[in-house]
Design a protein around this motif. Structure first.
Motif, PDB file in Angstrom:
ATOM      1  N   THR A 339      -7.233   1.859  14.227  1.00  0.00           N
ATOM      2  CA  THR A 339      -6.885   0.922  13.152  1.00  0.00           C
ATOM      3  C   THR A 339      -6.099   1.606  12.045  1.00  0.00           C
ATOM      4  N   ALA A 340      -6.491   2.817  11.670  1.00  0.00           N
ATOM      5  CA  ALA A 340      -5.776   3.532  10.601  1.00  0.00           C
ATOM      6  C   ALA A 340      -4.324   3.758  10.982  1.00  0.00           C
ATOM      7  N   GLY A 341      -4.092   4.229  12.210  1.00  0.00           N
ATOM      8  CA  GLY A 341      -2.733   4.461  12.651  1.00  0.00           C
ATOM      9  C   GLY A 341      -1.933   3.179  12.766  1.00  0.00           C
ATOM     10  N   LEU A 342      -2.547   2.133  13.326  1.00  0.00           N
ATOM     11  CA  LEU A 342      -1.852   0.853  13.466  1.00  0.00           C
ATOM     12  C   LEU A 342      -1.436   0.297  12.113  1.00  0.00           C
ATOM     13  N   CYS A 343      -2.347   0.333  11.163  1.00  0.00           N
ATOM     14  CA  CYS A 343      -2.028  -0.186   9.833  1.00  0.00           C
ATOM     15  C   CYS A 343      -0.924   0.633   9.170  1.00  0.00           C
ATOM     16  N   ALA A 344      -0.943   1.954   9.382  1.00  0.00           N
ATOM     17  CA  ALA A 344       0.122   2.798   8.832  1.00  0.00           C
ATOM     18  C   ALA A 344       1.475   2.387   9.400  1.00  0.00           C
TER      19      ALA A 344
END
Length: 370
Positions: A339-344
């Motif tokens: 999720t962190a990478g996707l949101c970034a």
């Protein structure tokens, strides 16, 4: 005139510029905003990596504390969302359930259609806080178990593992689980991240982009591989039995999940080595050296027979099994970590957007008359 070069699967086609991450295959390094992911996994926590991905730099103690406070303030899922998820068929694939839950959460976000970096950053924090709860508690609801609320005395990763298993993890379990979340946190441009960026390029909202990534990650050629790995490992009680299973699959020309990678090809996935070490530590602590030996034997078989190396999913699967995480949640946990990478990536896409609109090479007939 359109460039009609055709590259099946878009292999090695550069589709975006990014400052988020890069797979340096020759250097055997996964670069996250200038840092080596494996080195990060050895010295910081997932929450720090999330801060790095979303904020561009590793958080200092004051910023880290602010992130933790922000996450805690966003804990909690609307009762109506839980009620809806609890009414889904008990046998529903947990990635389908997660996709539904993320879509439902979008309706409760007052900043849903604000694509500014500031609003997107706040939405990313909300998703980071809520996705682990969706993963764990939707499964519990469908199993007829009560939901577990996050605890204020546990870390982000400790809370996630607690909700997944129903018990407070010890220090080793929490640390190794945290490392697995870091390993899964970001990996340049796999199918699910590309799907999220394509959706975001229409200026659709962050929830929609992440929900699209869930649908992509469900496939066993992508995130679903970790569940397939565990199903195979569960069939073998000894290294010899696993070798026989693998040789049978190879003879039938069946794909063996957990080996090979579109980018790494004939090189080892650095994240697999990280999780192999984690499995060694966890197996020793839990008296399951047999499981480690079985997995190592499977790795040797694939190296000997196909010259293929394990990817992250091969060793993450038995780590999750020893942690007590239900197999149907292996892929949802992957998504929660990513999720962190996707949101970034969504934030970056919105900040300097260009709509994705490729062309095709037409192979059908022309000139037909009605």
């Amino acid at each position: 005139m359109a460039d009609e070069r055709y590259v099946p699967g878009l292999e090695n086609v550069v589709a975006s510029e990014t400052s988020i991450s890069y797979l340096d295959v020759e250097g055997e390094e996964i670069v996250l905003r200038g840092y080596d992911l494996i080195e990060l996994a050895g010295c910081v926590a997932y929450i720090d990596v999330a801060g790095l991905l979303l904020g561009g730099s590793l958080p200092d103690p004051e910023h880290r504390a602010a992130i933790e406070r922000g996450l805690q303030s966003e804990y909690g899922i609307p009762e109506a969302v839980y009620d809806m998820l609890g009414r889904l068929p008990k046998g529903a694939h947990r990635m389908d359930v997660l996709r539904t839950g993320i879509s439902a959460l979008a309706s409760y976000d007052g900043e849903l259609d604000d694509p500014s970096e500031e609003a997107n950053g706040r939405k990313a924090l909300r998703l980071l806080a809520k996705v682990p709860q969706l993963v764990a508690n939707s499964h519990r609801l469908l199993q007829g178990q009560p939901i577990l609320e996050p605890r204020g005395d546990l870390s982000y990763s400790g809370n996630f593992l607690y909700m997944l298993t129903g018990r407070e993890p010890d220090a080793l379990e929490e640390r190794l689980f945290d490392q697995s979340l870091i390993a899964y946190s970001e990996h340049e441009m796999p199918n699910s991240t590309f799907a999220a960026r394509v959706i975001a390029s229409t200026m659709s909202d962050m929830y929609g982009a992440v929900a699209g990534a869930v649908a992509s990650l469900k496939g066993n050629l992508h995130g679903g591989a970790n569940e397939a790995v565990m199903e195979m490992l569960s069939e073998a009680e000894t290294a010899e039995e696993l070798e026989a299973i693998m040789l049978g699959k190879l003879a039938r020309k069946e794909r063996i999940m957990g080996f090979g990678h579109r980018v790494y090809m004939r090189k080892a996935d650095p994240r697999a080595l990280l999780m192999k070490e984690a499995l060694s530590k966890l197996a020793a602590a839990k008296g399951r050296q047999d499981l480690y030996d079985i997995c190592a034997a499977g790795e040797a078989v694939m190296k000997r027979e196909k010259n293929l190396y394990p990817n992250l999913d091969y060793y993450a699967a038995p780590v999750y099994a020893l942690l007590g995480i239900p197999v149907p949640l292996f892929t949802p946990v992957f998504l929660a970590a990513r999720t962190a990478g996707l949101c970034a990536h969504v934030i970056e896409q919105h900040a300097r957007n260009r709509l994705f609109r490729p062309r095709v090479r037409y192979t059908g007939p022309r000139g037909l008359q009605p």
